[in-house]
Design an enzyme around this catalytic site. Structure first.
Site, PDB file in Angstrom:
ATOM      1  N   GLU A 102       0.802  -1.237   0.000  1.00 60.19           N
ATOM      2  CA  GLU A 102       0.000   0.000   0.000  1.00 60.19           C
ATOM      3  C   GLU A 102       0.832   1.283   0.000  1.00 60.19           C
ATOM      4  O   GLU A 102       0.604   2.183   0.797  1.00 60.19           O
ATOM      5  CB  GLU A 102      -0.963  -0.006   1.199  1.00 60.19           C
ATOM      6  CG  GLU A 102      -1.878  -1.209   1.192  1.00 60.19           C
ATOM      7  CD  GLU A 102      -2.783  -1.301   2.412  1.00 60.19           C
ATOM      8  OE1 GLU A 102      -2.663  -0.473   3.340  1.00 60.19           O
ATOM      9  OE2 GLU A 102      -3.619  -2.236   2.435  1.00 60.19           O
TER      10      GLU A 102
ATOM     11  N   ASP B  80     -12.591  -9.763  -1.016  1.00 59.37           N
ATOM     12  CA  ASP B  80     -13.908  -9.782  -0.395  1.00 59.37           C
ATOM     13  C   ASP B  80     -14.783  -8.791  -1.153  1.00 59.37           C
ATOM     14  O   ASP B  80     -14.286  -7.832  -1.728  1.00 59.37           O
ATOM     15  CB  ASP B  80     -13.877  -9.528   1.119  1.00 59.37           C
ATOM     16  CG  ASP B  80     -13.130  -8.283   1.538  1.00 59.37           C
ATOM     17  OD1 ASP B  80     -12.911  -7.368   0.716  1.00 59.37           O
ATOM     18  OD2 ASP B  80     -12.749  -8.200   2.726  1.00 59.37           O
TER      19      ASP B  80
ATOM     20  N   GLU C 145      -6.565 -10.491  -1.343  1.00 54.44           N
ATOM     21  CA  GLU C 145      -7.391 -10.233  -0.152  1.00 54.44           C
ATOM     22  C   GLU C 145      -8.857 -10.099  -0.542  1.00 54.44           C
ATOM     23  O   GLU C 145      -9.577  -9.240  -0.046  1.00 54.44           O
ATOM     24  CB  GLU C 145      -6.921  -8.945   0.553  1.00 54.44           C
ATOM     25  CG  GLU C 145      -5.460  -8.968   0.951  1.00 54.44           C
ATOM     26  CD  GLU C 145      -4.994  -7.711   1.689  1.00 54.44           C
ATOM     27  OE1 GLU C 145      -5.833  -6.915   2.138  1.00 54.44           O
ATOM     28  OE2 GLU C 145      -3.761  -7.529   1.793  1.00 54.44           O
TER      29      GLU C 145
ATOM     30  N   HIS D 151     -10.537  -5.651  -2.461  1.00 56.58           N
ATOM     31  CA  HIS D 151     -11.599  -5.379  -1.493  1.00 56.58           C
ATOM     32  C   HIS D 151     -12.668  -4.561  -2.215  1.00 56.58           C
ATOM     33  O   HIS D 151     -12.619  -3.334  -2.237  1.00 56.58           O
ATOM     34  CB  HIS D 151     -11.054  -4.581  -0.304  1.00 56.58           C
ATOM     35  CG  HIS D 151     -10.067  -5.331   0.532  1.00 56.58           C
ATOM     36  ND1 HIS D 151     -10.427  -6.422   1.295  1.00 56.58           N
ATOM     37  CD2 HIS D 151      -8.746  -5.153   0.739  1.00 56.58           C
ATOM     38  CE1 HIS D 151      -9.361  -6.880   1.924  1.00 56.58           C
ATOM     39  NE2 HIS D 151      -8.326  -6.131   1.604  1.00 56.58           N
TER      40      HIS D 151
ATOM     41  N   ASN E 262       1.995  -5.261  -3.125  1.00 53.38           N
ATOM     42  CA  ASN E 262       0.581  -5.526  -2.852  1.00 53.38           C
ATOM     43  C   ASN E 262      -0.155  -4.221  -2.583  1.00 53.38           C
ATOM     44  O   ASN E 262       0.343  -3.362  -1.843  1.00 53.38           O
ATOM     45  CB  ASN E 262       0.508  -6.436  -1.611  1.00 53.38           C
ATOM     46  CG  ASN E 262      -0.857  -7.039  -1.345  1.00 53.38           C
ATOM     47  OD1 ASN E 262      -1.435  -7.664  -2.230  1.00 53.38           O
ATOM     48  ND2 ASN E 262      -1.370  -6.862  -0.143  1.00 53.38           N
TER      49      ASN E 262
HETATM   50  O1  G3I Z   1      -5.699  -7.830  18.902  1.00 51.09           O
HETATM   51  C1  G3I Z   1      -6.241  -6.603  19.373  1.00 51.09           C
HETATM   52  C2  G3I Z   1      -6.999  -6.801  20.650  1.00 51.09           C
HETATM   53  O2  G3I Z   1      -6.103  -7.227  21.629  1.00 51.09           O
HETATM   54  C3  G3I Z   1      -7.658  -5.484  21.035  1.00 51.09           C
HETATM   55  O3  G3I Z   1      -8.430  -5.666  22.184  1.00 51.09           O
HETATM   56  C4  G3I Z   1      -8.532  -4.992  19.907  1.00 51.09           C
HETATM   57  C5  G3I Z   1      -9.171  -3.643  20.230  1.00 51.09           C
HETATM   58  O4  G3I Z   1      -9.249  -2.803  19.106  1.00 51.09           O
HETATM   59  O5  G3I Z   1      -7.752  -4.833  18.756  1.00 51.09           O
HETATM   60  C6  G3I Z   1      -7.153  -6.041  18.314  1.00 51.09           C
HETATM   61  O6  G3I Z   1      -6.382  -5.787  17.179  1.00 51.09           O
HETATM   62  C7  G3I Z   1      -7.098  -5.548  15.971  1.00 51.09           C
HETATM   63  C8  G3I Z   1      -6.617  -6.557  14.937  1.00 51.09           C
HETATM   64  O7  G3I Z   1      -7.207  -6.268  13.700  1.00 51.09           O
HETATM   65  C9  G3I Z   1      -6.966  -7.994  15.314  1.00 51.09           C
HETATM   66  O8  G3I Z   1      -8.360  -8.163  15.360  1.00 51.09           O
HETATM   67  C10 G3I Z   1      -6.781  -4.138  15.526  1.00 51.09           C
HETATM   68  O9  G3I Z   1      -7.375  -3.212  16.406  1.00 51.09           O
HETATM   69  C11 G3I Z   1      -7.342  -3.921  14.137  1.00 51.09           C
HETATM   70  O10 G3I Z   1      -6.889  -2.660  13.661  1.00 51.09           O
HETATM   71  C12 G3I Z   1      -6.839  -4.997  13.210  1.00 51.09           C
HETATM   72  O11 G3I Z   1      -7.447  -4.803  11.938  1.00 51.09           O
HETATM   73  C13 G3I Z   1      -6.785  -5.416  10.863  1.00 51.09           C
HETATM   74  C14 G3I Z   1      -6.385  -4.369   9.843  1.00 51.09           C
HETATM   75  O12 G3I Z   1      -5.800  -5.003   8.711  1.00 51.09           O
HETATM   76  C15 G3I Z   1      -5.401  -3.370  10.434  1.00 51.09           C
HETATM   77  O13 G3I Z   1      -4.799  -2.586   9.458  1.00 51.09           O
HETATM   78  C16 G3I Z   1      -7.735  -6.420  10.234  1.00 51.09           C
HETATM   79  O14 G3I Z   1      -7.956  -7.497  11.143  1.00 51.09           O
HETATM   80  C17 G3I Z   1      -7.145  -6.982   8.927  1.00 51.09           C
HETATM   81  O15 G3I Z   1      -8.119  -7.711   8.245  1.00 51.09           O
HETATM   82  C18 G3I Z   1      -6.727  -5.828   8.028  1.00 51.09           C
HETATM   83  O16 G3I Z   1      -6.136  -6.362   6.869  1.00 51.09           O
HETATM   84  C19 G3I Z   1      -5.727  -5.405   5.894  1.00 51.09           C
HETATM   85  C20 G3I Z   1      -4.498  -5.962   5.202  1.00 51.09           C
HETATM   86  O17 G3I Z   1      -3.485  -6.255   6.138  1.00 51.09           O
HETATM   87  C21 G3I Z   1      -3.971  -4.993   4.151  1.00 51.09           C
HETATM   88  N1  G3I Z   1      -5.017  -4.632   3.220  1.00 51.09           N
HETATM   89  C22 G3I Z   1      -6.255  -4.128   3.809  1.00 51.09           C
HETATM   90  C23 G3I Z   1      -6.797  -5.134   4.827  1.00 51.09           C
HETATM   91  C24 G3I Z   1      -8.131  -4.652   5.392  1.00 51.09           C
HETATM   92  O18 G3I Z   1      -7.987  -3.472   6.124  1.00 51.09           O
END
Ligand code: G3I
Length: 302
Positions: free
Chosen positions: A127, A237, A235, A206, A169
């Site tokens: 990105e 969806d 990725e 996405h 990516n």
């Molecule tokens: O693990 C913590 C947890 O301990 C905490 O209590 C909670 C509270 O907010 O957060 C949890 O972490 C979260 C993590 O996902 C696991 O669920 C983060 O806040 C959250 O920001 C994170 O989001 C991820 C996101 O990337 C962050 O940038 C998504 O799961 C994940 O699907 C998403 O994936 C990205 C790709 O890497 C790159 N392309 C876009 C894609 C979608 O955004």
């Protein structure tokens, strides 16, 4: 064939899924993931904040949970991701300039050494381009460290693990007419001309109402492949999970010989980062959605 992975394998491709380590103890989730998919991407566990929470102190606990599960079940692994503006640990967010540059290099070396020879594709850089019509790079601490940061990342990665395919990516780069797509194309063309080591381009895919699927995605995949790189849908969806759109995306990959495979970004709708869009192939009870049947039929027909 009766599963997505086996159906994709008929044409030498994989059908993959993003896995969250803390969901592997959910038996419905784990059994679908194991049955249907033959490639795995860690949804968060191989990112910078997870693997190097303190500078120089690497932690592969959750990454290895996913890696080991994948390998024990006969799946290949996509690595995601080594250099990114987002999900940087605090110590890295506070770096700039040459110190950040060195930290990026050290991070790539540390993570790739742990998985040397074990990863099919690495998303080396994620990105790096801006959304909208500018065609510019995204502003970030990495970009401000010098715009050659991307090629430095790729050269570092090649030296660290020559056996992994090295990918760039991004999202909103599926529509051939978009400025962001064209900017990414110019970068890959330049890298190939100058011998910067890049093997593949990942199209996150996405799709939603603001960034809908367009049938010119096939042109995009063909144009990048013609530069001499592999392409992958990394990725996927789709807001609302239209069966027609899912089948179209799969057919676009099948139409391009250098398209390595498709990865969907989660198992059931409840596992999605945007579950409110019900964008995936399985319902929350584990049953198959119409989109699943459309994808399976497309893979079997191709
Ligand atoms: O693990 C913590 C947890 O301990 C905490 O209590 C909670 C509270 O907010 O957060 C949890 O972490 C979260 C993590 O996902 C696991 O669920 C983060 O806040 C959250 O920001 C994170 O989001 C991820 C996101 O990337 C962050 O940038 C998504 O799961 C994940 O699907 C998403 O994936 C990205 C790709 O890497 C790159 N392309 C876009 C894609 C979608 O955004």
């Amino acid at each position: 064939e009766s599963t997505l992975g086996a159906a994709a394998a008929q044409s030498g491709r994989y059908f993959g899924v993003a896995i969250a380590a803390n969901r592997l103890s959910d038996s419905t989730y784990a059994s679908i993931a194991n049955r249907e998919f033959n490639s795995v991407t860690a949804e968060n566990e191989m990112k910078i904040d997870a693997t190097e929470p303190q500078r120089g102190q690497f932690n592969f606990q959750n990454a290895d949970r996913i890696y080991n599960w994948a390998v024990q079940n006969g799946k290949e692994v996509r690595g995601h991701t080594l250099a990114w503006h987002s999900q940087q640990p605090g110590w890295m967010q506070n770096l700039s300039g040459s110190a950040l540059r060195q930290a990026m290099i050290d991070h790539i070396n540390g993570v790739m050494a742990h998985y040397k020879g074990k990863i099919a594709q690495w998303d080396v850089v994620n990105e790096a381009f801006a959304d909208g019509s500018s065609g510019a790079r995204r502003d970030s601490n990495l970009e401000r460290s010098g715009s050659d940061w991307i090629e430095v990342a790729f050269r570092t990665a090649r030296a660290a693990d020559p056996s992994a395919k090295l990918c760039y990516n991004d999202y909103n780069v599926e529509n051939w007419t978009w400025a962001k797509t064209q900017a990414m194309y110019r970068m890959v063309k330049d890298f190939k001309q100058r011998g910067v080591p890049i093997d593949c381009v990942g199209f996150q895919s996405h799709f939603n109402s603001g960034s809908p699927y367009n049938s010119n995605f096939r042109t995009t995949l063909q144009e990048f492949a013609a530069l001499g790189v592999d392409v992958a849908i990394t990725e996927l969806d789709i807001q609302g999970a239209s069966p027609t759109t899912y089948a179209a995306v799969v057919n676009d990959c099948l139409a391009v010989s250098r398209c390595l495979g498709v990865t969907v970004w989660g198992v059931r709708d409840m596992d999605s980062w945007r579950s409110e869009h019900t964008p995936l192939l399985f319902n929350n009870d584990g049953s198959k959605k119409q989109a699943y049947n459309a994808v399976l039929n497309a893979l079997n027909a191709g």
